[in-house]
Design a protein around this motif. Structure first.
Motif, short mmCIF file in Angstrom:
data_model
loop_
_atom_site.label_atom_id
_atom_site.label_comp_id
_atom_site.label_asym_id
_atom_site.label_seq_id
_atom_site.Cartn_x
_atom_site.Cartn_y
_atom_site.Cartn_z
N SER A 28 -1.49 -0.22 21.56
CA SER A 28 -0.73 -1.21 22.34
C SER A 28 0.29 -0.57 23.26
O SER A 28 0.83 -1.22 24.14
N GLY A 29 0.57 0.69 23.03
CA GLY A 29 1.53 1.43 23.86
C GLY A 29 1.48 2.89 23.47
O GLY A 29 0.59 3.32 22.72
N PRO A 30 2.44 3.70 23.95
CA PRO A 30 2.48 5.12 23.55
C PRO A 30 2.64 5.27 22.04
O PRO A 30 3.22 4.42 21.38
N PHE A 31 2.14 6.35 21.52
CA PHE A 31 2.30 6.62 20.10
C PHE A 31 3.79 6.74 19.75
O PHE A 31 4.53 7.47 20.41
N GLN A 32 4.21 6.06 18.69
CA GLN A 32 5.60 6.08 18.26
C GLN A 32 5.83 6.97 17.04
O GLN A 32 6.97 7.29 16.72
N HIS A 33 4.75 7.32 16.33
CA HIS A 33 4.83 8.19 15.15
C HIS A 33 5.82 7.63 14.12
O HIS A 33 6.59 8.37 13.51
N GLN A 34 5.77 6.33 13.92
CA GLN A 34 6.67 5.68 12.98
C GLN A 34 6.20 5.88 11.53
O GLN A 34 5.02 6.12 11.28
N VAL A 35 7.14 5.77 10.62
CA VAL A 35 6.84 5.80 9.19
C VAL A 35 7.18 4.43 8.62
O VAL A 35 8.29 3.93 8.82
N ARG A 36 6.24 3.83 7.92
CA ARG A 36 6.46 2.54 7.29
C ARG A 36 6.43 2.69 5.78
O ARG A 36 5.51 3.32 5.24
N VAL A 37 7.43 2.11 5.13
CA VAL A 37 7.50 2.15 3.68
C VAL A 37 6.87 0.87 3.14
O VAL A 37 7.29 -0.23 3.50
N VAL A 38 5.86 1.02 2.31
CA VAL A 38 5.16 -0.11 1.71
C VAL A 38 5.23 0.02 0.20
O VAL A 38 5.64 1.05 -0.34
N SER A 39 4.79 -1.01 -0.50
CA SER A 39 4.79 -0.97 -1.95
C SER A 39 3.70 -0.03 -2.45
O SER A 39 2.72 0.24 -1.74
N PRO A 40 3.84 0.49 -3.68
CA PRO A 40 2.77 1.32 -4.24
C PRO A 40 1.43 0.60 -4.27
O PRO A 40 0.38 1.21 -4.05
N GLN A 41 1.46 -0.72 -4.53
CA GLN A 41 0.22 -1.50 -4.57
C GLN A 41 -0.44 -1.56 -3.19
O GLN A 41 -1.67 -1.48 -3.07
N THR A 42 0.38 -1.70 -2.14
CA THR A 42 -0.17 -1.73 -0.79
C THR A 42 -0.77 -0.38 -0.42
O THR A 42 -1.85 -0.31 0.19
N LEU A 43 -0.09 0.70 -0.80
CA LEU A 43 -0.62 2.03 -0.51
C LEU A 43 -1.94 2.25 -1.25
O LEU A 43 -2.88 2.83 -0.69
N GLN A 44 -2.04 1.75 -2.47
CA GLN A 44 -3.31 1.84 -3.20
C GLN A 44 -4.40 1.05 -2.49
O GLN A 44 -5.56 1.49 -2.42
N SER A 45 -4.03 -0.11 -1.95
CA SER A 45 -5.01 -0.92 -1.22
C SER A 45 -5.46 -0.20 0.05
O SER A 45 -6.63 -0.30 0.44
N MET A 46 -4.56 0.52 0.69
CA MET A 46 -4.93 1.27 1.90
C MET A 46 -5.89 2.39 1.54
O MET A 46 -6.86 2.65 2.29
N ASP A 47 -5.65 3.05 0.42
CA ASP A 47 -6.58 4.09 -0.03
C ASP A 47 -7.96 3.49 -0.34
O ASP A 47 -8.99 4.06 0.02
N LEU A 48 -7.97 2.33 -1.00
CA LEU A 48 -9.22 1.66 -1.31
C LEU A 48 -9.95 1.26 -0.02
O LEU A 48 -11.16 1.46 0.10
N ALA A 49 -9.21 0.71 0.93
CA ALA A 49 -9.81 0.31 2.20
C ALA A 49 -10.43 1.50 2.92
O ALA A 49 -11.52 1.41 3.50
N ALA A 50 -9.74 2.64 2.90
CA ALA A 50 -10.26 3.84 3.55
C ALA A 50 -11.56 4.29 2.89
O ALA A 50 -12.53 4.67 3.57
#
Length: 316
Positions: A28-50
């Motif tokens: 949507s625009g230039p790369f911002q290289h942001q870091v987002r803090v999510v819950s451990p459960q959300t991070l697990q879901s991201m690993d599962l999705a990958a």
């Protein structure tokens, strides 16, 4: 015919945004290289999705109604996608009949998404519906400790969400997008108000019916698919097939899809602890990145030279 859908044999990997530009990735625009803090459960879901996205892409290749795969493989993905649509009713019916014979005591018949995912495996291809249904089936076969939603976006695209958007920022699971990037709904280009639930699963246990649908698959050889489709409407896979699809797109509005990533900013990294290093979710093999970059450049050259054909593309 040899398939060229492999994610790459190189063991070297890197985030795609280090090799591709924001424009090439449709950020949507230039790369911002942001870091987002999510819950451990959300991070697990991201690993599962990958994991699921990689598995689905290994099984189905890339979206059969997108421009970039058509350019990359000269029509194999498109031909498999066409067959997935044409044979859907037949293959899902056959799977449902076998399921009923093997599981006569089942309270219900074979789940619609499981049957559709099974059908997509038969031809090893499909469009967004088949990709989403197979991903939904893969998650059900594994089990997930949160609700899983098969969703329709803007009455135009089907994808899977891990997590209830009324309670958390869900994870977007979409192996159909050209670049296999995992992100959350908040960091996606999607408007949450345009998402409608097709079906959902709330049981965290692995579903043996989904496991059955994934195991018992008789695949259809590419030669057979090509014989069927070339006997009616289509030329064989190759330059003539690509030309046929370009001319077909010229007569339609707005043409085939060009959807590379649903992430607003693919450079965003995620962590469940600010004290830990954040994790990128756009990692690809070096060979895949090199191939993808060449495909994007080739397609964009073709679109610039023929805006009425290649240039008629649909995005979200």
């Amino acid at each position: 015919m040899m398939r060229i859908f492999s994610s790459g044999s190189s063991r070297q990997t890197q985030p795609a945004h280090q090799s591709l530009s924001a424009t090439q990735m449709q950020a949507s625009g230039p790369f911002q290289h942001q870091v987002r803090v999510v819950s451990p459960q959300t991070l697990q879901s991201m690993d599962l999705a990958a994991q699921v996205q990689q598995e689905v892409r290994t099984q189905l290749g890339r979206g059969g109604n997108q421009w970039l795969p058509l350019v990359a493989d000269k029509g194999e993905s498109a031909m498999r996608g066409i067959m997935a649509v044409r044979a859907a009713d037949r293959f899902t019916h056959e799977a449902s009949e076998r399921f009923t014979q093997l599981f006569p005591d089942a309270a219900t018949g074979l789940d619609r998404a499981y049957a559709s995912g099974h059908s997509a495996l038969r031809v090893q291809g499909g469009h967004c519906q088949e990709f989403a249904d197979l991903a939904y089936t893969q998650v059900a076969a594994r089990g997930a400790n949160k609700p899983v939603f098969n969703t329709l976006y803007n009455n135009d695209h089907v994808l899977v969400l891990l997590g209830d958007k009324r309670q958390e920022d869900p994870v977007v699971l979409d192996a159909w997008q050209h670049l296999p990037i995992v992100t959350t709904l908040e960091n996606s280009k999607l408007d949450p108000g345009r998402l409608d639930v097709i079906q959902q699963r709330n049981d965290p246990r692995p579903d043996p019916h989904a496991q059955w649908a994934l195991r018992h698959v008789r695949t259809m050889p590419m030669a057979e698919i090509e014989d069927i489709l070339t006997s009616t409407t289509y030329p064989p896979v190759g330059k003539k097939f690509v030309k046929h699809m370009v001319e077909s797109a010229r007569a339609k509005e707005p043409g085939r899809y060009d959807v590379r990533s649903l992430a607003k900013d693919p450079s965003t990294r995620f962590t469940d602890d600010p004290a830990r290093a954040a994790k990128p979710f756009d990692v690809m093999s070096a060979s895949s990145l090199s191939s993808t970059r060449r495909t994007i450049e080739k397609y964009e050259q073709a679109a610039a030279a023929d805006p009425g054909g290649y240039g008629k593309a649909k995005r979200f």
